[in-house]
Design a protein around this motif. Structure first.
Motif, PDB file in Angstrom:
ATOM      1  N   ARG A 180     -33.000   7.546  19.806  1.00 58.35           N
ATOM      2  CA  ARG A 180     -33.526   8.846  20.006  1.00 58.35           C
ATOM      3  C   ARG A 180     -34.817   9.023  19.498  1.00 58.35           C
ATOM      4  O   ARG A 180     -35.786  10.136  19.672  1.00 58.35           O
ATOM      5  CB  ARG A 180     -32.661   9.960  19.459  1.00 58.35           C
ATOM      6  CG  ARG A 180     -31.308  10.222  20.208  1.00 58.35           C
ATOM      7  CD  ARG A 180     -30.354  11.023  19.149  1.00 58.35           C
ATOM      8  NE  ARG A 180     -29.221  11.317  20.004  1.00 58.35           N
ATOM      9  CZ  ARG A 180     -28.014  10.689  20.332  1.00 58.35           C
ATOM     10  NH1 ARG A 180     -28.127   9.299  19.719  1.00 58.35           N
ATOM     11  NH2 ARG A 180     -26.899  11.291  20.911  1.00 58.35           N
ATOM     12  N   GLU A 182     -31.888  14.977  19.739  1.00 55.37           N
ATOM     13  CA  GLU A 182     -31.929  14.531  20.956  1.00 55.37           C
ATOM     14  C   GLU A 182     -32.393  15.509  21.932  1.00 55.37           C
ATOM     15  O   GLU A 182     -33.208  15.330  22.762  1.00 55.37           O
ATOM     16  CB  GLU A 182     -30.669  14.066  21.694  1.00 55.37           C
ATOM     17  CG  GLU A 182     -30.608  13.509  23.065  1.00 55.37           C
ATOM     18  CD  GLU A 182     -29.262  13.027  23.375  1.00 55.37           C
ATOM     19  OE1 GLU A 182     -29.045  12.481  24.327  1.00 55.37           O
ATOM     20  OE2 GLU A 182     -28.260  13.412  22.418  1.00 55.37           O
ATOM     21  N   GLU A 183     -32.312  16.896  21.436  1.00 54.32           N
ATOM     22  CA  GLU A 183     -32.931  17.840  22.352  1.00 54.32           C
ATOM     23  C   GLU A 183     -33.433  18.867  21.294  1.00 54.32           C
ATOM     24  O   GLU A 183     -32.818  19.938  21.332  1.00 54.32           O
ATOM     25  CB  GLU A 183     -31.817  18.355  23.169  1.00 54.32           C
ATOM     26  CG  GLU A 183     -31.172  17.470  24.240  1.00 54.32           C
ATOM     27  CD  GLU A 183     -30.097  18.097  25.032  1.00 54.32           C
ATOM     28  OE1 GLU A 183     -29.934  19.263  24.802  1.00 54.32           O
ATOM     29  OE2 GLU A 183     -29.473  17.462  25.792  1.00 54.32           O
TER      30      GLU A 183
END
Length: 543
Positions: free
Chosen positions: A191, A166-167
């Motif tokens: 995602r 996700e990040e």
């Protein structure tokens, strides 16, 4: 000083022969332009790169051999290409000559890591990715992880990957490929930017295979390439593997890639033979159809393959009938046959044939006796093709017209009794009663509603079904009594009242007519409780 013999240049070692590379690897696409059948995805990627809107994770899904892994490598090249002068940026047209492009194509770039999730399914394998992703790329613009068959990761492995997915760090891109996207958790799907790679059309594959054959210096018949494309079922890799085998087969035979050889290699049913077989089915020629199936079986064709070819033929005729146009991959004579059948066959008959053949294909696939099962399935289809259409029967009955009698399935031989077919269904039941078939006659009087009756054929109403054993007994009795075969069937329409219902209605009509007579009415009024009764003969007619 002694003279030296001049022996010339020493012999040089022969250059090592290049190992053979299968066509599926040799012709793996190296540019997006060479990626066939995926124009929509390429256009989306091109727009994303030009607008600098590149997702941090991509999910590529599709059936085998449509280019998922090849696309992932092309994306890696597109993102890391620096151009021939070393000054380029991300591009949809990677140069293929800079060091990142060449290293990625050869599978040796240190910042492009490919992992097979089928053999790296656990949390520890994913943890290595997570730990390594924190560090910047060594020499490339982006560190890229290509995970093939990502659906094979365990649930815990997916959960461990979620936060990083996700990040991720700005220098990391994830490229996932899978053939079973339904097994990828929704949390992962949400995602990723998803691309569904389509099955490649047979026409596109055939054109591609023609270019490959030309590059290989091998002559190939268009029909042979069309057969290979159909067998590939939308997969470029599968098709190239088949073409590789076909070329080897052709070399051994001393000629180019020919349709007959490909058909024999794949164990396909001859299309001419399939058309002949379908024609025999539609003509209700049972002996001819069985002989045709056996010929195919003796040539080594799988019975399931014959059933599948018949299904394809019926589907092709239906497509032509609905105005779908001709299939360019089919031979001209096959297209002409489809057009001819489409003009003659009704939609109900085509749909009925499809259902019967589909059921037959399923039975053959799991049968202990495949060829016998295929023969029985075709006989069932022949029988269905000769039955009247229920919708047509209903329309003709509504218009007051009865269907014409169908010819007897088997004419009587001289040794058989003469034809004694009664003129009406009621007469037939009386004949059964006279021949000591009282129980059968009683069942027919009480329960049979006739849609149509003709010598040799009876159509009963399916709204009041007759037991299968009753129909079987009736067929046997009629064969003995009339000297001919009878075709008995059910139609999903309302038929005439049963004989008992008809007789009761007639009695009631006579009673109503009698009550309308002034003398009878006066008598009934004079004698309260008096009833009208029929003569004994009338009573016996429906008891």
């Amino acid at each position: 000083m002694a003279d030296f013999l001049d022996l010339g240049e020493p012999p040089q070692p022969a250059a090592a022969a290049q190992p053979y590379r299968v066509l599926a690897r040799k012709y793996r696409p190296q540019t997006f332009n060479a990626l066939i059948g995926q124009e929509a995805m390429v256009r989306t990627l091109e727009n994303a790169i030009r607008r600098d809107r590149i997702a941090h994770a991509f999910l590529l899904t599709g059936v085998r051999g449509v280019g998922k892994t090849s696309t992932a490598r092309l994306i890696a090249k597109a993102l890391n290409c620096i151009g021939p002068d070393g000054q380029g940026g991300p591009t949809i047209d990677p140069c293929g000559v800079c060091e990142p492009c060449r290293a990625i194509a050869e599978g040796r770039h240190i910042d492009v890591i490919e992992m097979d999730a089928a053999s790296h399914t656990g949390v520890d394998d994913v943890r290595e990715i997570i730990d390594a992703s924190r560090y910047a790329a060594v020499s490339a613009r982006y560190k890229i992880y290509i995970v093939d068959e990502v659906h094979m990761l365990s649930k815990n492995a997916f959960n461990a990957l979620l936060k990083t997915l996700e990040e991720p760090p700005a220098h990391v891109k994830f490229l996932f490929a899978t053939t079973e996207v339904n097994k990828v958790p929704v949390t992962v799907l949400s995602r990723c930017q998803r691309f569904d790679l389509r099955r490649i059309p047979a026409e596109t594959l055939a054109t591609h295979f023609a270019h490959v054959a030309e590059a290989e210096g091998v002559a190939a018949e268009p029909e042979a390439l069309a057969l290979v494309a159909r067998a590939a079922e939308g997969s470029a890799r599968d098709g190239l593997s088949i073409l590789d085998q076909a070329i080897a087969h052709a070399d051994l035979a001393g000629g180019g890639v020919q349709a007959d050889a490909v058909r024999e290699m794949l164990g396909l049913s001859d299309r001419n033979a399939v058309r002949d077989l379908l024609g025999l089915v539609l003509a209700a020629d049972a002996p001819g159809a069985l002989a045709a199936i056996r010929r195919q079986y003796d040539l080594g064709v799988d019975p399931a393959g014959v059933m599948r070819a018949l299904l394809e033929a019926v589907h092709g005729v239906t497509q032509v009938k609905v105005g779908g146009g001709d299939d360019a991959a089919l031979p001209a004579e096959e297209r002409a046959a489809y057009r001819d059948w489409a003009g003659k066959l009704s939609f109900p008959l085509l749909h009925r044939l499809w259902q019967l053949l589909l059921k037959g294909h399923e039975e053959v696939a799991r049968a202990a006796l495949p060829i016998e099962t295929a023969e029985m399935a075709v006989l069932r289809a022949i029988h269905a093709s000769t039955l009247p259409d229920p919708g047509d029967l209903a329309r003709r009955l509504a218009n007051g017209a009865m269907p014409a009698a169908a010819p007897a399935a088997t004419p009587p031989t001289p040794a058989e009794p003469a034809d004694r077919s009664p003129a009406t269904f009621a007469a037939l039941v009386d004949l059964l009663s006279d021949e000591k078939q009282a129980i059968l006659a009683f069942k027919l009087k009480q329960g049979a509603r006739v849609v149509s009756y003709a010598a040799g054929e009876i159509v009963f109403s399916g709204s009041r079904p007759i037991a299968a054993d009753t129909l079987s007994d009736l067929a046997a009795a009629l064969r003995t009594l009339t000297g001919r075969q009878w075709r008995l069937s059910l139609a999903d329409v309302d038929g005439a009242p049963t004989l008992v219902e008809a007789e009761l209605a007639a009695v009631q009509a006579r009673h109503d007519e009698a009550r309308a007579d002034a003398t009878v009415a006066a008598a009934l009024d004079a004698f309260p409780g008096a009833e009208l009764i029929d003569p004994p003969a009338a009573q016996r007619s429906f008891q």
